[in-house]
Design an enzyme around this catalytic site. Structure first.
Site, PDB file in Angstrom:
ATOM      1  N   THR A  77       0.836  -1.204   0.000  1.00 39.87           N
ATOM      2  CA  THR A  77       0.000   0.000   0.000  1.00 39.87           C
ATOM      3  C   THR A  77       0.870   1.254   0.000  1.00 39.87           C
ATOM      4  OG1 THR A  77      -1.935   1.049   1.000  1.00 39.87           O
ATOM      5  CG2 THR A  77      -0.367   0.067   2.533  1.00 39.87           C
ATOM      6  N   LYS A  81       3.307   1.385  -3.764  1.00 37.94           N
ATOM      7  CA  LYS A  81       2.698   0.658  -4.888  1.00 37.94           C
ATOM      8  C   LYS A  81       3.465   0.852  -6.199  1.00 37.94           C
ATOM      9  CE  LYS A  81      -2.040   0.901  -3.147  1.00 37.94           C
ATOM     10  NZ  LYS A  81      -3.438   1.209  -3.494  1.00 37.94           N
ATOM     11  N   ASP A 118      -6.822  -3.206  -7.165  1.00 34.94           N
ATOM     12  CA  ASP A 118      -7.602  -1.963  -7.020  1.00 34.94           C
ATOM     13  C   ASP A 118      -8.494  -1.779  -8.244  1.00 34.94           C
ATOM     14  OD1 ASP A 118      -6.516  -1.225  -4.569  1.00 34.94           O
ATOM     15  OD2 ASP A 118      -4.860  -0.122  -5.479  1.00 34.94           O
TER      16      ASP A 118
END
Ligand code: ATR
Length: 306
Positions: A77, A81, A118
Site C-alpha cells: 500500500t 505501490k 484496485d
C-alpha cells in the site's frame, strides 16, 4: 499450488499455517489485517495476516529478494505501490503494468506474480454497490495519480465511451490520458485542469464523477471541488458520485452531491473488493465476502489510528 480444470487450487499441508502481510508506511490506519483474517476464519483456514511497516530502503531490499521471502502472499500500500511495480516489472499482470502500481503479490503455479486488484475492486464496487453500468457512459475522474490510473483503466476496460481526467496540475492529466489512449484507442480520453468552467461543463453531461484524490480525508478539509461546481439532479437523471476516500465514510464531496439529489458511493466497497480479489488470488478459494465486509465496517466505525 496445483491446477484442476483450469482453476487454481491451493492445498494447505496439514498442521502448517499460511502467512500473509501488507507492506506500507505508515500502517496505523490499515483495515486489511482484520478484513483478511475474518476471511481466513470464516473458511477455517489456518492463516495470519500481519502489517509490515517498513522504511523504503528495507522494502526495496526485500523486493530484491522476493524468491526467498517466507510470505505466502502480500499486499502493498501507500507509498510503495509504484516502487513495487518498478521492482517487480518482470512479473507484472497486465493491469498492474498498465496502471504502473502493484497492490497484491501472489503465487501462481509456484511463481510470484504482481497484480493490481484496485482495478477489480473499483469496477466491482461500481457495478454491485453503485449499480452503475460503465458501458457507453461518460465519466469524470478527479485526480491523475495512481488511484486515478486504476480508475481510468477499469472504466476504459469496462467500455466507457468518454473519460475526462481533471487534475490540479494539468500536465499530469495530459500524460495519463496520452498513455491510456494507446491502450484504449476507442475511448474518448481528454485532460482538463481542475477549474470551474471545464469541470462544471463536463459534470453536466457525465453520468459518473469519481474523486481519486485523497482530498476529504482530513477532518474539516474543503472538498476536491466546491458544491457550486456540481449540477442539481434533474428528475430521473441522477448522477453517481464515487469517492475513493473511505474514511470518513460520507465525505463532504459525497454529502454535497447527495444534497443536490445525486446518488453516492464511498470508497469502502472498493477497499472490500480489492481485498476479496487478493484473498482469492492467494487462497484459490471464493472469498467469504460478507464476513470480510462485516470486519471492514466494524473497523471503519472505530476511530482511525493516526
Ligand atoms: P494516489 O496514488 O493516491 O493517487 P498520488 O499519486 O500522490 O496519490 O496522487 C494524488 C492526486 O491527488 C493527484 O492527482 C493530486 O493532484 P496533483 O497531481 O495536481 O498534485 C491530487 N491532489 C492532492 N491534493 C490535492 C488538492 N488539495 N487539490 C486537488 N488535488 C489534489
Amino acid at each position: 499450488m496445483s491446477s484442476q480444470s483450469g482453476k487454481q487450487i491451493v492445498k494447505q499441508p496439514a498442521g502448517k499455517f499460511q502467512l500473509y502481510g501488507i507492506f506500507g508506511h505508515p500502517l496505523g490506519h490499515t483495515l486489511s489485517p482484520r478484513m483478511q483474517e475474518a476471511g481466513f476464519k470464516a473458511l477455517g483456514l489456518k492463516a495470519f495476516y500481519v502489517p509490515l511497516d517498513l522504511a523504503r530502503f528495507r522494502f526495496v531490499r526485500l523486493m530484491r529478494r522476493l524468491p526467498k521471502l517466507v510470505l505466502d502472499g502480500f499486499n502493498v500500500t501507500v507509498p510503495y505501490k509504484e516502487d513495487a511495480a518498478r521492482m517487480l516489472k518482470k512479473i507484472l499482470e497486465p493491469e498492474a503494468a498498465a496502471v504502473g502500481a502493484v497492490n497484491t503479490v501472489f503465487k501462481k503455479n509456484g511463481r510470484w506474480r504482481a497484480a493490481n486488484t484496485d482495478v477489480f475492486g473499483f469496477g466491482l464496487a461500481l457495478k454491485k454497490k453503485g449499480r452503475f453500468n460503465v458501458r457507453g457512459a461518460k465519466a469524470v475522474v478527479l485526480g491523475a495519480g495512481g488511484a486515478a490510473r486504476a480508475a481510468v483503466y477499469a472504466l476504459a476496460g469496462g467500455g466507457a465511451r468518454e473519460i475526462v481526467v481533471c487534475n490540479r496540475h494539468k500536465p499530469r492529466a495530459i500524460l495519463l490520458v496520452r498513455n491510456f489512449r494507446r491502450l484504449f484507442p476507442k475511448v474518448c480520453l481528454t485532460a482538463e485542469a481542475l477549474e470551474r468552467e471545464a469541470v462544471a461543463r463536463h459534470l453536466a453531461s457525465a453520468g459518473l464523477i469519481v474523486n481519486t484524490t485523497s482530498v476529504g480525508l482530513k477532518p474539516g478539509e474543503a472538498p476536491v471541488i466546491p458544491r457550486a461546481w456540481m449540477p442539481r439532479a434533474s428528475s430521473g437523471r441522477k448522477k453517481l458520485f464515487y469517492d475513493l476516500v473511505y474514511r470518513p465514510v460520507q465525505t463532504v464531496f459525497l454529502q454535497n452531491a447527495k444534497s443536490l439529489g445525486h446518488r453516492t458511493l464511498g470508497g469502502a466497497e472498493m477497499l472490500l473488493y480489492q481485498g476479496v480479489r487478493a484473498f482469492e488470488l492467494w487462497t484459490g478459494r471464493r472469498a467469504p465476502e460478507s464476513a470480510m465486509r462485516r470486519a471492514l465496517w466494524e473497523g471503519l466505525k472505530e476511530a482511525p489510528k493516526r
